[in-house]
Structure formats: structure tokens, C-alpha cells
Design an enzyme around this catalytic site. Sequence first.
Site, PDB file in Angstrom:
ATOM      1  N   ARG A 110      11.706 -15.563   1.804  1.00 52.07           N
ATOM      2  CA  ARG A 110      10.440 -15.856   2.138  1.00 52.07           C
ATOM      3  C   ARG A 110      10.418 -14.805   3.380  1.00 52.07           C
ATOM      4  O   ARG A 110      10.986 -14.786   4.113  1.00 52.07           O
ATOM      5  CB  ARG A 110      10.306 -17.108   2.472  1.00 52.07           C
ATOM      6  N   THR A 382       0.457 -14.675  -6.644  1.00 47.90           N
ATOM      7  CA  THR A 382       1.717 -15.054  -6.769  1.00 47.90           C
ATOM      8  C   THR A 382       2.108 -14.538  -8.076  1.00 47.90           C
ATOM      9  O   THR A 382       1.282 -14.452  -9.032  1.00 47.90           O
ATOM     10  CB  THR A 382       2.006 -16.421  -6.297  1.00 47.90           C
ATOM     11  N   THR A 400       5.639 -13.573  -4.017  1.00 49.70           N
ATOM     12  CA  THR A 400       4.077 -13.552  -3.814  1.00 49.70           C
ATOM     13  C   THR A 400       3.882 -12.378  -2.769  1.00 49.70           C
ATOM     14  O   THR A 400       4.828 -12.085  -2.012  1.00 49.70           O
ATOM     15  CB  THR A 400       3.659 -14.736  -3.173  1.00 49.70           C
ATOM     16  N   ASP A 424      -0.182 -18.412   5.460  1.00 55.46           N
ATOM     17  CA  ASP A 424       0.403 -19.663   5.048  1.00 55.46           C
ATOM     18  C   ASP A 424       0.983 -20.506   6.254  1.00 55.46           C
ATOM     19  O   ASP A 424       1.338 -21.471   6.069  1.00 55.46           O
ATOM     20  CB  ASP A 424       1.547 -19.326   4.001  1.00 55.46           C
ATOM     21  N   SER A 453       5.733 -22.850   2.193  1.00 58.79           N
ATOM     22  CA  SER A 453       5.038 -22.231   0.849  1.00 58.79           C
ATOM     23  C   SER A 453       4.896 -23.432   0.075  1.00 58.79           C
ATOM     24  O   SER A 453       5.314 -24.376   0.348  1.00 58.79           O
ATOM     25  CB  SER A 453       6.135 -21.347   0.227  1.00 58.79           C
ATOM     26  N   SER A 454       4.211 -23.287  -1.112  1.00 55.39           N
ATOM     27  CA  SER A 454       3.903 -23.911  -2.170  1.00 55.39           C
ATOM     28  C   SER A 454       4.531 -23.728  -3.621  1.00 55.39           C
ATOM     29  O   SER A 454       4.519 -24.440  -4.402  1.00 55.39           O
ATOM     30  CB  SER A 454       2.631 -24.198  -2.512  1.00 55.39           C
ATOM     31  N   GLY A 474      -0.174 -19.732  -7.829  1.00 54.81           N
ATOM     32  CA  GLY A 474      -1.794 -20.684  -7.977  1.00 54.81           C
ATOM     33  C   GLY A 474      -1.815 -21.342  -6.422  1.00 54.81           C
ATOM     34  O   GLY A 474      -2.538 -22.364  -6.159  1.00 54.81           O
ATOM     35  N   GLY A 475      -1.097 -20.662  -5.393  1.00 54.89           N
ATOM     36  CA  GLY A 475      -1.313 -21.413  -3.952  1.00 54.89           C
ATOM     37  C   GLY A 475      -0.946 -22.772  -3.837  1.00 54.89           C
ATOM     38  O   GLY A 475       0.235 -23.041  -4.588  1.00 54.89           O
TER      39      GLY A 475
HETATM   40  O1  DON Z   1       3.677 -19.381  -0.818  1.00 54.89           O
HETATM   41  C1  DON Z   1       2.418 -19.880  -0.947  1.00 54.89           C
HETATM   42  O2  DON Z   1       2.399 -21.081  -1.144  1.00 54.89           O
HETATM   43  C2  DON Z   1       1.302 -18.968  -1.296  1.00 54.89           C
HETATM   44  N1  DON Z   1       1.535 -17.600  -0.412  1.00 54.89           N
HETATM   45  C3  DON Z   1       1.303 -18.604  -2.786  1.00 54.89           C
HETATM   46  C4  DON Z   1       0.188 -17.777  -3.310  1.00 54.89           C
HETATM   47  C5  DON Z   1      -0.166 -17.707  -4.530  1.00 54.89           C
HETATM   48  O3  DON Z   1       0.316 -18.458  -5.385  1.00 54.89           O
HETATM   49  C6  DON Z   1      -1.335 -16.920  -5.050  1.00 54.89           C
HETATM   50  N2  DON Z   1      -1.526 -17.172  -6.493  1.00 54.89           N
HETATM   51  N3  DON Z   1      -2.591 -17.040  -7.048  1.00 54.89           N
END
Ligand code: DON
Length: 570
Positions: A110, A382, A400, A424, A453-454, A474-475
Site C-alpha cells: 500500500r 483499481t 490501485t 483514502d 483501503s477497502s 470498486g472503492g
Molecule cells: O484502496 C481502496 O479502497 C481504494 N483506493 C480502491 C479504489 C477503487 O477500487 C477504484 N475502483 N473502481
Amino acid sequence: MLRTICLFILVFLSFLSGYGQIVGPRKAVDPYRYEPVKAASFERASVASAHALASQVGAEMMRRGGNAFDAAIATQLALAVVYPVAGNIGGGGFLLGRKADGQLIALDFRETAPRAARRDMYLDQDGKAQTELSQNGHLAAGVPGTIAGLFASMSYAKLPFRDLIQPAIDLAALGFVLSENEARSLNWTLGNFKKYGTKPNAFTARKEWKAGDTLVQKELARTLELVRDKGAKGFYRGKTARLLVAEMKRGGGLIDLQDLKAYEAKSRTAMEFSYRGHQIIGFPPPSSGGVILGQVLKMLEPYPLGQYGFQSPEAVQLMVEAERRAYADRATHLGDPDFWKVPVSELLADAYLKNRMGDFVPGKASESKLIKAGEFRESEQTTHLSIVDAEGNMVAVTTTLNGAYGSKTVVGGAGFLLNNEMDDFSIKPGVANMYGAVGGDANAIAPNKRMLSSMCPALVLKDNKPFMVVGTPGGTTIPTSVLQAVVNVIDFGMNAEQAINSPKFHHQWLPDLVDIEKDFPEETRKKLAAMGYTFRLRDGIGRTEIVLIDRDGKRMVAADKRGEDSVAGY
Ligand code: DON
């Protein structure tokens, strides 16, 4: 004479077949002619990733004697070239692996906050949060971790690194053909590349991209060559580091040479928990992915979800209420474990989770404003890839840049995009990040800290044997997408394609809404609305890549219908 004629014929034939334009060992990957393959069943090895060329590169490495880790490294590097919207060397991520002998591996690469970062760095004089700065441009970037992560993964790989990176170098140097979606996506972002970058780059080389154009990335190829020839130092020191820091200086960013030199990938202890006779392996903090997945599955386990029926009002309500409670905990309790005591075992304790669902009322919506994080007496860019090789090694990697094309800042002269991962962090308590997530002290900015992070790469075993490799971008929707893939297989008996392509829903505590995709069943929506739920229609949620291993050892692999994701294998 005969030799000369043969040589001439060989050169002529090579010319006809486009030699030199075809990338990779054995010239097995053709960057000018490729189509996504959405699902397949392979006898031995399989890869699913966001791009057909990257999946092909990964499968080719395994054909050449590499294992799932080799394939993961090569696929990630190829994605950094052919999937610039999220594939990266300027971002970070998590690798979760299980070797065929049972060893679990959790590599955390990360991004970190630069050492000059401060808790209130995105607040203006009036204390107002400036999300434009945490989301775009130089100040949004954390110290990239991907290259360090790749080299940490090399301990488990079999092939030389130079073989694994060469396809990516070739793809960058010779170019690859853009699809219509890729051209459109670049065109949308052209203005921002100019706004947030300080030098011309490969993406700004044309005024408009069209399907069929070839995207050549010479500067990126050169950077990758430096990594091939000098290892991680080819990125964190020397020319690449100097170019990155010069870019920071031109654009007012914080990352300096010391930040780059000091960056380290970390080995974490994978999380393990059981769900209906399966063993689930998830990624621990600084990702919230494994904790949320574990909490929600444990909250669901006492209920006969399968009997309720797929996306029946009973099943969706139960899942939404469990999600609401897990995300409330995320906002208060989760952050970088090196900076904050994250109560992982408390959050996953059976008694705690039973109690957490104590106020769940079937047929009636809870309200997020009344649901707080639990207390303890003590103490959308991501990309994901899922791989299983012939020996049974399993690898799930989610990496990501955060938003699409990250900070939209390309490092001048080095040709790669920087992340906007700083968003984040919780830049101010209660202020939502770009995925609507809120947080507080646990995820406040501090020098060298990793932002929460997620991401949720996940592995599932059945009878202690490989059963599923899954993950998605997908955040904040990542853990709930992975959750749905898992219950779709385990509770609803779906196959790989159905498990990831069925309509999805998502709840994350705040905002107090149920996100649904457009094909979510209308009957269920109406019944849930009558119970008090509010809905928000969303474009496709996530891009899940899954491998399922059946009793005969066949690898059934599927790539999400929502993108140009693709599988490969043999
Ligand atoms: O680490 C995370 O949770 C976010 N930065 C992920 C971002 C993400 O999945 C964007 N995708 N659609």
C-alpha cells in the site's frame, strides 16, 4: 548459399507474420489482435484480469514453467501498460497467496503518506476540507508501493524477473491497439492529463484517440527497463526517483527522495475464518477488506441465507443490515495497524457479532444514524487479478491508483501515472472521501502511514483444498462485491460466471442508501422500499475476477461482464 536463402525466407516470413510486433516469449501475445474471453474452463492454470493482453501474458508465464506468483507479477506489470486507468507502477496494493503446500502469504504494498504529510494538510484556513487537493494532482499522491510489492513477491516465483517484465516492456515500446472503450476513456481524461501533469506524455500525444489506434509508451518502456536492469532501485533510486521528485517539485507535491528510498513492502498475517464449512482467507489492515468480509459473513452465518433465495427481500435485507454494521465499525476502528491499534480479533469475535445483530428486525430497515460503531471494553480505479496454477498455488492481487488514472499526473520523462491514494485517508473527521467513506482518528493522516483501503483479495478453501480465488475493484463496494461472489457460490450454488455477473447491491452505513445495479430485481426493491430502505441506482458495481476449482481439479475462470476483463489459461 542455402543458408543465405533460408535466412532470407525466415526474415521474409517473420516480416509477414508481423515479427517484432508480437510481444512476449514465444511471441504468444499479439497486441494488435486480441479479444476479451469472458469465461473458460482450463485443465491446469488460469488467469482472470482486467485486460486480455495482461491475462495472456500471465498464462504464458505459467506455460513456460512459472507458477501463479510469476504469472501475477507479469500480469500486474502488463496491466501497468495496457490498463493505465488502474494498472500501475505508481500506485499500490495487496497480494494474497496460498502456496500449494498451504503457506499463506499476505504482501502489503500500500502507498504511504510522504514524510512531510500532515493531518490537516487538506484543510484550508477555515478548516474546510479541500477534496480537490486530495483527489487530483501532485499533492494527492502517496509514495508508490507496487514495484516494492513485485520484488517482495519474487521470493515465491520461479522465473527470472527480467523474463517477467519483458512483455510489459515490449507492450510499452511497441504499443498495443486500443479498444473503443479505452479510446473513449483516454479522451475523457485528456484535459485532466494536461491540467494535472507538467510535461507532454504518451496519453497527450494525440488530440483524440480512436479505436484501433496504437498506444506507444516509450518513456514507460524506459522506466520498466531500468527496473529490469537495476531491480527495485531502478524505481526508488536513480533516474526514475529523480524524475518523480522533479515532477513533485514542478507541481507542488510532497514525495521526496528520502520517501522513495525508505519505502518498504510489508509482510502481514493473512486473516482466516470459517463460513459454512469453508475456510476464508482475507487481507488484514491496512485494508478493511478482510475484516468487513469476515464480519459480514459471520453475521450472516446463523441465518439460512440459501433458503431465503437469491436476492429475495429476506436475503437482501439481512445482507444490507450486516453490511451497515460492518461499515460503521470500519469508520471508527480501522486504520494502519502500525499507527493505530486495530481490534481485529474483537471485531470478528462470535459474541461481538451476535450482539451487533441483536437489534436487527426482519422486515424493518435500521437507521444508520442510530447504528454506531461497536465498543470494546478493552482494548471506481483499481484492478484485480485472480490466478491458480497447475500445482494449486493460488494468488489474488488487487492494486490501485485509487480514482481512474489516479491523480492524473504522469511523471514527466518517466511515463507512469501517480496515484491519488491520499484521499483514502480521512482528511477530516466526518468528511466523505471519493467513495463516500468517512473516518476519524484511526485513519487520520500521519507521515509514513498507510491509508485505509477497502481492497479485498480473497481465497476460499474447501476441505483444506483450493476452491476459490476472487477479488474486484470498486472503492468501498469492494468487500460487498467479494461477499456477494462468495455467498452466490456457497449459499446460492452459482457457477463462476453467475457468481460475478448477477446483479449487485451495496450498503456502507453512510450514506444510508442501498446502491443497486439496474438489473436488480424490481419486486425485491419494492418490498424493501416498503420496509423503509432508500435506493440509489448505480452503474456497474466492481469488476470481479474469479477462479473456482471443481472436484476434478478443473479451473473455471470468469472475468466480469461489466468491463473488457478477460481470462486466459491452458
Ligand atoms: O484502496 C481502496 O479502497 C481504494 N483506493 C480502491 C479504489 C477503487 O477500487 C477504484 N475502483 N473502481
